[in-house]
Design an enzyme around this catalytic site. Structure first.
Site, mmCIF file in Angstrom:
data_model
loop_
_atom_site.group_PDB
_atom_site.id
_atom_site.type_symbol
_atom_site.label_atom_id
_atom_site.label_comp_id
_atom_site.label_asym_id
_atom_site.label_seq_id
_atom_site.Cartn_x
_atom_site.Cartn_y
_atom_site.Cartn_z
ATOM 1 N N ASP A 42 -44.512 -27.056 7.257
ATOM 2 C CA ASP A 42 -45.222 -25.847 7.667
ATOM 3 C C ASP A 42 -46.511 -26.286 8.351
ATOM 4 O OD1 ASP A 42 -44.996 -22.654 6.638
ATOM 5 O OD2 ASP A 42 -47.001 -23.272 7.290
ATOM 6 N N TYR A 161 -41.030 -11.529 20.882
ATOM 7 C CA TYR A 161 -40.231 -11.912 19.713
ATOM 8 C C TYR A 161 -38.744 -11.745 20.003
ATOM 9 C CZ TYR A 161 -38.534 -11.980 14.882
ATOM 10 O OH TYR A 161 -37.855 -12.278 13.722
#
Length: 273
Positions: A42, A161
């Protein structure tokens, strides 16, 4: 099926990007509960350390590798760290993703590029760094890419997106065909979530172009979203079956896919379905 019954399918490590929260963290916890060592990637070192601590406190094996999936060198370093720690990777989950809200002509160029670099390039970098290594291993393994129902239908106000997820869906389908030819021991799945309660809209910064949509979608997920833990259960049910399509909300997927098939077959313009 209880966790003990999954031990035979837990050979090799699970590498999960976007593992600091939401679906990624839930998949990591469930993988560890099934006996798999996990490698958590991450951008936020703090978030993955918190997830890793919970896993190791429960007796699991977790390695954290802060990673910027938009940077190919960073993802290559993730692969090197994973294979330095573990003999093999049995599961790669290209899960990292970011959201964006606003009409296409309103989006700042930097925001557009950020969405594309994380959502599209991030998945590509994971494939490029891990698939050759996984393909050199004759044992079975699987690559799962988190796509979205946003990659099946079309929604105004979420263009960046949606574009990225349509691209990632196509990438995953292409990977399925290419692995079948070159590395048949690697299975490929598209994990297709709909409303799942994650941080994805919490991490969208309020802005003039996003407007009230940020609050709207945050409320939608809080009120209607499936828990990330339930999504992770569905994820592994699909992996265990060897499914290509793994959908958190099959009814939503069917409605959107059916409508899109009609639009394409009849050459109709997009609508809200």
């Amino acid at each position: 099926m209880g966790d003990a019954q999954h031990q035979g399918s837990a050979e090799g490590a699970a590498v999960i990007t976007g593992a600091g929260s939401g679906i990624g963290a839930a998949v990591a916890r469930r993988a560890a509960a099934r006996g798999m060592p996990v490698v958590l990637a991450d951008l936020s070192a703090e978030r993955i350390e918190a997830v890793a601590t919970a896993i190791t406190d429960a007796g699991g094996d977790a390695l954290t590798v802060p990673t910027d999936v938009a940077d190919p060198d960073s993802v290559e370093a993730l692969a090197e760290a994973a294979y330095a720690r573990h003999e093999r990777v049995g599961l790669l989950v290209n899960n990292a993703g970011v959201e964006s809200l606003g009409s296409l002509w309103e989006l700042p160029v930097d925001e557009w590029r950020r969405v594309m670099s994380v959502n599209i390039d991030g998945a590509f970098h994971g494939i490029r760094s891990f698939v050759p290594r996984m393909g050199a291993d004759p044992g079975p393994s699987r690559v799962v890419v988190t796509t979205s129902v946003g990659g099946i239908g079309t929604l105004a106000g979420m263009g960046a997106y949606g574009v990225s997820k349509h691209a990632v869906q196509q990438m995953t389908e292409t990977l399925h065909l290419e692995c079948a030819q070159a590395f048949p021991q690697i299975g490929v799945s598209a994990f297709v979530p709909a409303h799942v309660t994650t941080r994805i809209f919490e991490d969208v910064a309020p802005s003039a172009h996003a407007g009230a949509a940020v609050d709207h979608w945050r409320t939608q997920l809080r009120q209607k979203g499936m828990t990330a833990d339930e999504a992770a259960r569905i994820f592994f049910d699909g992996v265990d079956r060897g499914d290509f399509w793994i959908c958190t909300h099959p009814d939503v997927y069917s409605r959107l896919a059916g409508r899109r098939a009609q639009l394409l077959a009849e050459a109709l313009p997009p609508d809200y379905g």
